[in-house]
Design a protein around this motif. Structure first.
Motif, PDB file in Angstrom:
ATOM      1  N   LEU B 126       0.822  -1.208   0.000  1.00 17.91           N
ATOM      2  CA  LEU B 126       0.000   0.000   0.000  1.00 17.91           C
ATOM      3  C   LEU B 126       0.858   1.260   0.000  1.00 17.91           C
ATOM      4  O   LEU B 126       0.341   2.367  -0.064  1.00 17.91           O
ATOM      5  N   GLY B 127       2.165   1.085   0.116  1.00 16.72           N
ATOM      6  CA  GLY B 127       3.051   2.245   0.097  1.00 16.72           C
ATOM      7  C   GLY B 127       3.343   2.793   1.481  1.00 16.72           C
ATOM      8  O   GLY B 127       3.998   3.810   1.620  1.00 16.72           O
ATOM      9  N   TYR B 128       2.871   2.106   2.540  1.00 15.87           N
ATOM     10  CA  TYR B 128       3.137   2.582   3.901  1.00 15.87           C
ATOM     11  C   TYR B 128       4.600   2.321   4.255  1.00 15.87           C
ATOM     12  O   TYR B 128       5.180   1.343   3.827  1.00 15.87           O
ATOM     13  N   GLU B 129       5.134   3.225   5.081  1.00 20.23           N
ATOM     14  CA  GLU B 129       6.524   3.033   5.501  1.00 20.23           C
ATOM     15  C   GLU B 129       6.595   2.853   7.009  1.00 20.23           C
ATOM     16  O   GLU B 129       5.599   2.968   7.695  1.00 20.23           O
ATOM     17  N   ASN B 130       7.794   2.593   7.501  1.00 20.29           N
ATOM     18  CA  ASN B 130       8.047   2.467   8.938  1.00 20.29           C
ATOM     19  C   ASN B 130       7.384   1.265   9.590  1.00 20.29           C
ATOM     20  O   ASN B 130       7.141   1.266  10.779  1.00 20.29           O
ATOM     21  N   ASN B 131       7.022   0.265   8.810  1.00 19.45           N
ATOM     22  CA  ASN B 131       6.515  -0.965   9.404  1.00 19.45           C
ATOM     23  C   ASN B 131       7.587  -2.040   9.265  1.00 19.45           C
ATOM     24  O   ASN B 131       8.184  -2.184   8.203  1.00 19.45           O
ATOM     25  N   TYR B 132       7.808  -2.758  10.369  1.00 26.98           N
ATOM     26  CA  TYR B 132       8.859  -3.770  10.363  1.00 26.98           C
ATOM     27  C   TYR B 132       8.331  -5.071  10.961  1.00 26.98           C
ATOM     28  O   TYR B 132       7.199  -5.128  11.437  1.00 26.98           O
ATOM     29  N   VAL B 133       9.166  -6.089  10.944  1.00 22.27           N
ATOM     30  CA  VAL B 133       8.760  -7.409  11.418  1.00 22.27           C
ATOM     31  C   VAL B 133       9.745  -7.880  12.482  1.00 22.27           C
ATOM     32  O   VAL B 133      10.957  -7.754  12.286  1.00 22.27           O
ATOM     33  N   LEU B 134       9.211  -8.378  13.583  1.00 18.06           N
ATOM     34  CA  LEU B 134      10.084  -8.948  14.619  1.00 18.06           C
ATOM     35  C   LEU B 134      10.662 -10.257  14.085  1.00 18.06           C
ATOM     36  O   LEU B 134       9.922 -11.193  13.775  1.00 18.06           O
ATOM     37  N   GLU B 135      11.961 -10.305  13.985  1.00 22.68           N
ATOM     38  CA  GLU B 135      12.628 -11.466  13.387  1.00 22.68           C
ATOM     39  C   GLU B 135      12.347 -12.730  14.202  1.00 22.68           C
ATOM     40  O   GLU B 135      12.568 -12.756  15.401  1.00 22.68           O
ATOM     41  N   GLY B 136      11.832 -13.742  13.517  1.00 24.63           N
ATOM     42  CA  GLY B 136      11.588 -15.014  14.187  1.00 24.63           C
ATOM     43  C   GLY B 136      10.347 -15.062  15.056  1.00 24.63           C
ATOM     44  O   GLY B 136      10.003 -16.115  15.589  1.00 24.63           O
ATOM     45  N   GLY B 137       9.687 -13.914  15.252  1.00 25.34           N
ATOM     46  CA  GLY B 137       8.451 -13.894  16.010  1.00 25.34           C
ATOM     47  C   GLY B 137       8.625 -14.217  17.485  1.00 25.34           C
ATOM     48  O   GLY B 137       9.734 -14.203  18.013  1.00 25.34           O
ATOM     49  N   LEU B 138       7.492 -14.523  18.142  1.00 33.84           N
ATOM     50  CA  LEU B 138       7.528 -14.759  19.584  1.00 33.84           C
ATOM     51  C   LEU B 138       8.359 -15.986  19.956  1.00 33.84           C
ATOM     52  O   LEU B 138       8.980 -16.034  21.015  1.00 33.84           O
ATOM     53  N   ASN B 139       8.371 -16.991  19.061  1.00 38.50           N
ATOM     54  CA  ASN B 139       9.137 -18.200  19.376  1.00 38.50           C
ATOM     55  C   ASN B 139      10.610 -17.872  19.556  1.00 38.50           C
ATOM     56  O   ASN B 139      11.258 -18.292  20.525  1.00 38.50           O
ATOM     57  N   TYR B 140      11.131 -17.091  18.611  1.00 37.50           N
ATOM     58  CA  TYR B 140      12.540 -16.729  18.678  1.00 37.50           C
ATOM     59  C   TYR B 140      12.780 -15.755  19.829  1.00 37.50           C
ATOM     60  O   TYR B 140      13.817 -15.778  20.489  1.00 37.50           O
ATOM     61  N   TRP B 141      11.794 -14.918  20.099  1.00 34.87           N
ATOM     62  CA  TRP B 141      11.861 -13.972  21.231  1.00 34.87           C
ATOM     63  C   TRP B 141      12.031 -14.760  22.535  1.00 34.87           C
ATOM     64  O   TRP B 141      12.891 -14.460  23.366  1.00 34.87           O
ATOM     65  N   ALA B 142      11.200 -15.812  22.696  1.00 35.42           N
ATOM     66  CA  ALA B 142      11.258 -16.620  23.912  1.00 35.42           C
ATOM     67  C   ALA B 142      12.629 -17.279  24.034  1.00 35.42           C
ATOM     68  O   ALA B 142      13.201 -17.373  25.126  1.00 35.42           O
ATOM     69  N   GLU B 143      13.144 -17.716  22.895  1.00 37.47           N
ATOM     70  CA  GLU B 143      14.429 -18.411  22.890  1.00 37.47           C
ATOM     71  C   GLU B 143      15.580 -17.460  23.254  1.00 37.47           C
ATOM     72  O   GLU B 143      16.449 -17.805  24.037  1.00 37.47           O
TER      73      GLU B 143
END
Lengths: 196, 206
Positions: B126-143
């Motif tokens: 859609l052309g929106y900026e400043n949106n990112y993704v948490l690498e690996g999600g919650l699983n990797y976060w927990a790890e």
């Protein structure tokens, strides 16, 4: 698409080349409109010649309209255009120094180099003064650093502080420019000077 | 007619057009499929758990975590200060102001990174900026953050610094047990969190 350098459509070197060509064009126009005469610049303050005012204001509104239309067509992202940040006290002091130098010397930095290029001695002296000023500023930087950096306002836009759209403000500026041109030409008739 | 009058009329005409044009049509354009593919492959949309933990602990006001999982999952467990925008509601009008903005850094997360990536891709398209993704999600976060693994004693110092940071982050964010690393109470240096380089404005001047 634009700005071309930011979006890496052209390299920084190509950018310099384009700047060089534009610079030559700018100097050519300055010289051919007679800006290398310091009397022409001083004329703005005495009212006998307002070409400087007219040329620079025309350039400003042409660039303004051009940018707004290019942004409208999606050719340029205005958010990525550099705008000088505002520091209130240094803007006022700098404006006063620049204005005084303008009246005393009859040149602005651009036109002084332009007329030095055709060998005018007053312009060469003016450039000497310019470098002395730079030297004083740079060497005494620690003395006025606080003043220089005071009153930081970010990059406020007139349209935003007035709550207008950019287009509406542009229209207002155009009307103001045309009014100023009219007053300028009136002044030229009112305070004529035979020869300068 | 006098040429000055003609020029003035041209400028006034152009000014009227630009004044009558709504300014939101001057917004950035959408990406083509090729551009999107290239961005997705560059992996620039990912933010590492360490960066997110650092932003969370520093209570960075220009940072928002967005949980794109379903509401019940969000209610069961979510990261601190995150808001819930289930993927199915992503395009709802109420969220548009959150997603299409240029002030905050938004980070999408889900259990893995699949759903978050989908959200990122849709908003990016859609052309929106400043949106990112948490690498690996919650699983990797927990790890990595909640239960960091202690590096072996032969690991380089940076590994220990990272481990200490993660341990501290885990405590601050309400995770795992408190055990110091490598003996001794010497506070170790905080690992450098690489900040995202911002797109510079074109420099210029008179």
């Amino acid at each position: 698409m634009g700005p071309l350098v930011i979006n890496e459509i052209i390299s920084a070197n190509t950018n310099l080349l384009i700047a060089f060509l534009i610079g030559i064009g700018f100097g050519f126009v300055l010289e051919s409109s007679g800006f290398s005469s310091s009397r022409k610049l001083a004329g703005v303050f005495y009212g006998y010649d307002t070409v400087v005012l007219k040329v620079f204001f025309t350039a400003a509104i042409t660039a303004m309209i051009g940018l707004l239309f290019m942004s409208l067509f999606g050719w340029i992202d205005l958010d990525l255009i550099y705008i000088n940040p505002t520091y209130v006290p240094s803007a006022i002091a700098g404006g006063a120094i620049m204005g005084a130098g303008f009246i005393f010397g009859g040149f602005c930095p651009g036109t002084s180099f332009c007329s030095a290029a055709i060998g005018k001695i007053d312009a060469i002296v003016f450039i000497g003064g310019l470098f002395i000023g730079i030297l004083i500023f740079a060497e005494g930087y620690s003395l006025w650093e606080g003043f220089y950096k005071a009153g930081f306002k970010g990059i406020p836009k007139l349209s935003e502080s007035l709550g207008l759209t950019d287009g509406l403000l542009a229209f207002g500026v155009i009307i103001a420019a045309i009014g100023m041109f009219y007053v300028g030409e009136w002044a030229e008739k009112k305070f004529p000077r035979e020869e300068y | 007619m006098n040429s000055r009058v003609i020029f003035s009329l041209v400028f006034v005409g152009l000014g009227l057009i630009i004044a009558a044009t709504p300014s939101n049509t001057t917004k950035a354009y959408k990406l083509t499929a090729e551009e999107l593919l290239e961005e997705a492959y560059s992996r620039n949309q990912y933010i590492s758990p360490d960066e997110v933990a650092d932003l969370l602990i520093n209570k960075d006001p220009a940072f928002l975590l967005i949980d794109v999982r379903d509401q019940d999952e969000y209610e069961k467990y979510s990261l601190p200060n995150s808001i819930n925008i289930p993927l199915t509601n992503l395009l709802a009008e109420e969220w548009e102001a959150y997603l299409d903005q240029d002030i905050r850094l938004n980070v999408f997360y889900s259990n893995g990174s699949l759903k978050a990536n989908e959200a990122w891709m849709i908003t990016r398209q859609l052309g929106y900026e400043n949106n990112y993704v948490l690498e690996g999600g919650l699983n990797y976060w927990a790890e990595t953050i909640m239960n960091p693994e202690k590096p072996s004693s032969t690991s380089p110092n940076e590994e220990f610094a990272k481990y200490d940071f993660r341990k501290g982050a885990s405590m601050a964010l309400g995770g795992g047990a408190l055990v110091g690393s490598a003996g001794g109470n010497k506070p170790s240096a905080k690992p450098k969190i690489a900040s995202r380089p911002k797109k510079k404005r074109a420099a210029g001047g008179c």
